[in-house]
Scaffold this active site. Structure first.
Site, PDB file in Angstrom:
ATOM      1  N   ARG A 381      15.864  15.426  58.008  1.00  0.00           N
ATOM      2  CA  ARG A 381      16.057  14.209  57.230  1.00  0.00           C
ATOM      3  C   ARG A 381      15.540  13.052  58.061  1.00  0.00           C
ATOM      4  NH1 ARG A 381      22.224  14.631  55.016  1.00  0.00           N
ATOM      5  NH2 ARG A 381      21.933  16.532  53.820  1.00  0.00           N
ATOM      6  N   HIS A 441      16.761  23.945  60.349  1.00  0.00           N
ATOM      7  CA  HIS A 441      17.770  22.942  60.657  1.00  0.00           C
ATOM      8  C   HIS A 441      17.690  22.531  62.123  1.00  0.00           C
ATOM      9  CE1 HIS A 441      22.121  21.566  60.842  1.00  0.00           C
ATOM     10  NE2 HIS A 441      21.639  20.927  59.814  1.00  0.00           N
ATOM     11  N   ARG A 570      35.418  18.770  63.269  1.00  0.00           N
ATOM     12  CA  ARG A 570      35.624  17.590  62.434  1.00  0.00           C
ATOM     13  C   ARG A 570      36.030  17.959  61.007  1.00  0.00           C
ATOM     14  NH1 ARG A 570      30.540  15.571  60.860  1.00  0.00           N
ATOM     15  NH2 ARG A 570      31.014  16.416  58.833  1.00  0.00           N
TER      16      ARG A 570
END
Lengths: 713, 501
Positions: A381, A441, A570
């Site tokens: 991204r 990724h 998280r």
């Protein structure tokens, strides 16, 4: 050993991942409620819970609905069927939404009022002057971009677009009293959702929500009708083929068939205001084919993501965290050759505390450096207007070999990605559009440079994307090195990504989907062996999500053998803590703060020869099986100490941490203890202190008086 | 950047196209920078259809174009590209090479089987410490190719024999695949095929030597390594190998593919390859397998450097070639005493006349081998010996000697055979042949009367001096005949001078 008797795959030792995700959203909601946070930061947290929930529905719930429709009967590792999960999600989401709005209505609205910020979410509350302003605004700005659509026998029910905010209205026929028609209008996304209007006093700010302006003027849209009532609504569709990589692949074909059968995506959620007219609800329910349990009655404005815009309003800086400016990293000097610096020493980057500019510089300098032969990078991204893209294009124009792997499958970013990929291709870069069946990724950059003593490879490896905007918001780690072994591996990575055979062996890196799972299991089991031989054994792992059954089982086994395991997760965590003879030695904490915790760090004691790794991967099946991911070691002793120091602070943090208890609930510990640490605050201060210290050092160096003269004898 | 060069070696093999990039420093240190491999089943097409299709040639060209880009990434100054049997044996070989040249700009040359093998042996030079260690203890080098396997025995660091057997993995696959419908017990048939070939080999070549290690080399080294061992690492004990062998034996191709994480194309080769290795372990009693992981590309760079006049070896591959030749001579019952005598006299002449002939060290080696084998034809018939010797040499492989070089060797012995042919080698052959014939007649009687000759070449006169008090009339008669031939080549009539003790 007790573990031998216990079946560690027993579903009772696992938490369903969807429910665990909802828990995570609750933790963010908790931050929104936490009085210790500045008020405007709390608004932001609430907004995040709303956008998170949208994404969760679009991806996860949509996926589950597909499985449900395809009669998928297998249970997950927590022993839940698809319909169990959907029911569980439904109950928990309704609760969550109720919680969101009670926070908004009972806490935020009065508090904001006290500060002089009035958000008008009912146009009835406007005074005369404001009313006039709003009507003018409607006529000048809003009316031209509206497309009202009425439904009758000749006009079918229109396509309501996913995630958009709409107003539905009940129209009465002026001639026949007992008949009514349905009409709908989309709130235009091109206009700002919050509109500042004149305030009653100069000290206050007043804003109104756009849908209220439209609602107030709705009769102007349907002049020949009498508008009986109008209410906003919003739907979430199972629109695109959003089958997640985690699901069984044999399902995919079945689901594709299902998808073809229906014209457009099934509506999986309908949000309406809680006072909406029953007749409207009935029409919506029938036309959109929504189940009763998927209707959410909302007590307040729909789509709370507008709070992010409220956050950006001017004049409330004292209710926000001070804006942090990323600092120049340790061991890095701006405006000097990145290559010389890396050649001299490895560089560790801890974003967002450390600036992302070394990475940008790295590629920018490479594009211009006459000795650089090739640049290779994976992009997942990227920010719009990325300086990295510009540099890559420039490098290609300068005659360097530039290869870029662009991952088009990056969620929601497809369009953005395609645009600049074409730009790169035009500049002469070799662009690879992802791999068939695998998402790339990993975050890796390789620069090949011809130097006096031969070819040297410079590598940047990271846990986060090459995105200079998110690098200010996400905590990530990066390593810059010209270690020969890592350089060789980096070359091999790009060879593989270009479709060539895998290398004979890897020096330092471990890659998913072929080797990474094995490597992690090996590392965990190695600690187990140490523990069984009575040696100290310790694992610390930080990641975004933990939901891989094999890894969890290995962690349980290690725990049983006596390995101390501290997890900093998280988001989703399907592992349970504190179960006797299963996970007594495991602790889980989750850190939520103003920066999104995104780095993945793995520590293994290894019988005293401590090993520290960083990775692009979480412990999720999709990361380990369906993606190209890289795990890389931090071997330089100084940097290793630094990363271990980071882990230490993350573990010591109590102000930002929720701790998982034996019941699977997340709780915060008492936060008033002396010396309690807020890890993100701590790292901000540390980075600031370090960079100031260096500035001072530089100052003194400039004017350093010579205190003694060495005389040659 | 002085003294550092990047070099690319490219091989178009039977099952993959591969390239290695090397950095060569002025101190001739070789560092591998990149290794790119692209699976491409050229062999399947050539071995089954006899030619390469348009599609696959396009595929090769695309890959090579990408290779040229990678070469730019390292600023490659020089390259050597070769094609092996799949292209060599294709009927449209020359067209393919031409197409490649046009599309990619790369000049690809064809290498023969023995050249290819030699390149592989060359490649081992990159790992010479280990190599010397293994061959010192007696080793069998197994070079697994697509078309055939090459087996070479080393004992006490010396090459004792080398043999090519048509048991290449693709060939086996092709052979059995065509009749797959009739074969119910595939692995048993496979086993019989391998056993029969290797039993004969063992009888003929292996019995006399003590082999402790098997060195396995192949172009598909990565997949091979996985077939041999589930651990990474280059040395595998036979015990470890057996464990994996037994495991693989019961699996289907698909299962092997999943288990070893290699493509099914390679997985189908696992069984034949493992079976060959297993059989060799059986007949040699070796305890360790060594897997140097080198391929033709490594050999090319070594060759490239030696071509530039630098040597990378410690191991003397010329000695290997000589040893292989002597082994052949023994097989064909050559008169060893005679050969040795001719050899030493011929080398004395060669060395003494270096200014006259201007030939190099390699030519000297070819001469030597020619002499070692010059009488082998007698094994077939006492008449027309040189014709038969010529055949024998052409039909036997000598490790480290290319096919072309073998032709030269054969022609040295039977110089009539090709006389008048206008080849560039004609003069070279004539010069060597003249020396050989001169030395040969000095032992016409096969009694080694003339030894330790001294060669004097002064003022345009060549004189061969030797101490001898035997009657050398026979030798003198024939010497005069050959001296004439010598003078045709060199323009000088040599003389002999016998010094009586």
């Amino acid at each position: 050993m007790a573990a031998d008797k216990i079946n560690l795959k027993n579903p009772i030792y696992y938490t369903n991942r969807e429910l665990s995700w909802l828990d995570f959203n609750y933790r963010i909601l908790h931050e929104a409620k936490d009085k210790a946070n500045p008020l405007f930061e709390r608004l932001k947290f609430l907004s995040i819970t709303a956008s998170n929930l949208d994404e969760f529905f679009m991806i996860r719930v949509a996926s589950l609905k597909d499985m449900y429709n395809a009669n998928y009967t297998k249970k997950d590792f927590a022993g839940m069927t698809v319909s169990d999960q959907l029911t569980g999600i439904n109950i928990k989401t309704h609760e969550l939404v109720k919680n969101q709005y009670s926070t908004y209505n009972r806490v935020f609205k009065p508090k904001l009022g006290e500060l002089g910020l009035k958000i008008i979410d009912h146009y009835e509350d406007l005074n005369e002057e404001q009313s006039r302003f709003v009507d003018t605004y409607f006529e000048n700005e809003v009316y031209p971009v509206l497309t009202p659509m009425a439904v009758d026998s000749s006009r079918p029910f229109p396509l309501i677009r996913n995630k958009t905010l709409n107003i539905c209205a009940l129209l009465g026929d002026k001639k026949k009293k007992d008949r009514y028609d349905f009409a709908t209008v989309q709130i235009p996304a091109v206009l700002n959702r919050i509109v500042p209007i004149p305030s009653e006093s100069e000290q206050t700010t007043t804003v109104i929500l756009l849908e209220q302006i439209i609602e107030k003027n709705i009769n102007k849209l349907f002049l020949n009708y009498e508008v009986i009532c109008a209410f906003p609504y919003r739907i979430m569709r199972n629109a695109d083929l959003s089958i997640e990589e985690d699901e069984a692949s044999d399902l995919l074909i079945e689901i594709k068939k299902q998808l073809k059968k229906r014209q457009w995506g099934e509506v999986i959620r309908l949000e309406i205001e809680n006072k909406t007219d029953k007749r409207l609800i009935k029409i919506l329910k029938e036309e959109l084919n929504v189940k009763e349990e998927d209707i959410f009655n909302i007590n307040g404005p729909l789509d709370l993501t507008f709070l992010m815009k409220v956050y950006s309003l001017d004049g409330f800086d004292s209710y926000k965290d001070k804006k942090y400016t990323p600092r120049t990293p340790k061991r890095y000097v701006n405006d000097e050759s990145v290559f010389d610096q890396i050649k001299d020493h490895d560089i560790l980057l801890h974003h967002p505390y450390d600036s992302f500019s070394p990475v940008v510089d790295f590629i920018r300098q490479a594009a211009k450096d006459p000795n650089v032969l090739a640049i290779k990078q994976t992009l997942y991204r990227v920010s719009s207007n990325s300086p990295i893209i510009a540099s890559l294009a420039e490098a290609a124009e300068n005659g360097k070999q530039v290869s870029v792997l662009v991952e088009l499958k990056a969620r929601f970013d497809e369009e953005n990605n395609i645009n600049w990929a074409i730009k790169l291709e035009k500049a002469g870069c070799h662009v690879i559009y992802g791999l068939l069946g695998l998402k790339t990724h990993s975050k890796i950059t390789l620069v090949v440079r011809k130097e006096e003593d031969g070819i040297r490879r410079y590598v940047h490896l990271g846990t986060g994307n090459y995105n200079d905007s998110t690098a200010k918001l996400y905590t990530d780690l990066g390593l810059m090195t010209c270690d020969n072994k890592i350089g060789e591996d980096a070359t091999a990575v790009f060879n593989m990504l270009s479709g060539y055979s895998e290398p004979l062996n890897w020096n330092k890196l471990s890659l998913a989907p072929l080797w990474l799972r094995k490597k992690f299991l090996y590392l965990i089991n190695r600690e187990k062996e140490f523990a069984m031989n009575g040696k100290p054994a310790h694992i610390i792992a930080k990641m975004n999500s933990l939901c891989d059954a094999d890894i969890i089982k290995a962690l349980y086994e290690a725990s049983c053998a006596g390995v101390k395991i501290e997890l900093i997760v998280r988001g989703i965590c399907c592992l349970k803590v504190g179960i006797k003879n299963v996970s007594e030695n495991i602790t889980v904490k989750s850190i939520t703060g103003k920066f999104l915790e995104h780095s993945r760090i793995f520590y293994f004691n290894n019988g005293g020869n401590e090993e520290v790794y960083m990775a692009s991967a979480d412990w999720m099946p999709r990361n380990l099986d369906k993606r190209v991911e890289i795990l890389f070691p931090v071997e330089n002793e100084e940097l290793k100490d630094e990363v271990m120091g980071i882990l230490d602070i993350l573990l010591k943090d109590s102000l930002r941490s929720h701790y998982m208890n034996e019941n699977g609930e997340y709780v915060k510990h008492a936060t008033n203890a002396k010396g309690a640490i807020d890890c993100q605050e701590y790292f901000c201060k540390l980075a600031t202190k370090n960079s100031k210290k260096r500035e001072n050092e530089n100052d003194t160096k400039l004017f350093e008086p010579m205190k003694s003269i060495q005389i040659k004898q | 950047m002085i003294g550092i060069n990047t070099f690319a070696s490219i091989t178009i093999g039977s099952s993959e196209i591969s390239m290695k990039i090397f950095e060569i420093s002025s101190k001739r240190n070789i560092k591998q920078l990149d290794n790119v491999r692209y699976p491409c089943e050229l062999g399947m097409e050539t071995y089954s259809k006899g030619r390469l299709s348009h599609e696959i040639v396009n595929n090769v060209c695309d890959t090579l174009v990408d290779f040229t880009k990678i070469m730019k990434e390292y600023d490659v100054k020089d390259y050597i590209a070769v094609a092996t049997s799949a292209v060599r044996e294709a009927s449209n070989c020359l067209l393919v090479l031409d197409r490649i040249k046009l599309v990619t700009g790369l000049t690809v040359s064809i290498v023969s089987n023995s050249q290819q093998r030699f390149l592989c042996y060359n490649a081992i030079a990159l790992k010479q410490n280990e190599f010397n260690n293994f061959v010192g203890k007696g080793a069998l080098v197994l070079d697994i190719g697509a078309g055939s396997i090459q087996l070479s025995v080393y004992e006490s660091s010396t090459l004792r024999s080398t043999q090519n057997i048509k048991l290449g993995f693709l060939r086996i696959k092709e052979l059995l695949q065509n009749s797959a419908n009739y074969i119910s017990d595939y692995s048993n048939v496979l086993k019989e095929l391998i056993d029969s070939n290797l039993n004969t080999y063992s009888e003929l070549y292996l019995k006399a030597w003590d082999v402790n290690n098997i060195i396995v080399i192949s172009d598909n080294s990565y997949e091979l390594n996985k077939i041999i061992s589930d651990k990474t690492g280059n040395v595998v004990s036979v015990k470890e190998f057996n464990k994996l062998y037994n495991l693989l034996a019961g699996l289907s191709v698909n299962q092997v593919s999943t288990k070893l994480q290699i493509s099914s194309a390679y997985a189908s080769l696992a069984q034949p390859v493992a079976m060959i290795i297993n059989k060799l372990i059986d007949i040699t009693g070796a305890t360790n397998l060594w897997f140097p992981g080198v391929n033709v590309n490594d050999g090319i760079v070594v060759e490239y450097i030696s071509r530039k006049g630098k040597s990378v070896f410690e191991h003397d591959f010329e000695n290997d070639a000589l040893a292989a030749a002597r082994q052949l001579a023994k097989k064909y019952c050559c008169d060893e005493k005679h050969s040795n005598n001719v050899e030493s006299n011929a080398l004395a002449i060669f060395d003494g006349l270096s200014k006259l002939h201007g030939l190099n060290k390699r030519d000297r080696l070819l001469l030597q081998i020619a002499i070692i084998l010059h009488n082998s034809g007698k094994f077939i018939n006492m008449n027309d010996v040189s014709v038969h010797s010529h055949h024998i040499i052409i039909r036997n492989e000598i490790i480290g000697i290319s096919h072309h070089e073998r032709e030269i060797i054969a022609d040295i012995i039977d110089s009539n055979y090709n006389l008048g042919a206008n080849t560039p080698d004609a003069i070279r052959i004539a010069k060597l042949s003249a020396i050989f014939k001169l030395a040969d007649v000095l032992d016409k009687s096969h009694l080694q009367k003339i030894k330790n000759i001294q060669v004097s070449y002064k003022d345009g006169i060549i004189m061969l001096l030797f101490k001898c008090d035997k009657d050398i009339t026979l030798e003198k008669i024939f010497f005069d005949i050959q001296a004439e031939y010598f003078s045709v080549v060199y323009g000088i009539v040599p003389g002999i001078k016998q010094i009586h003790i």
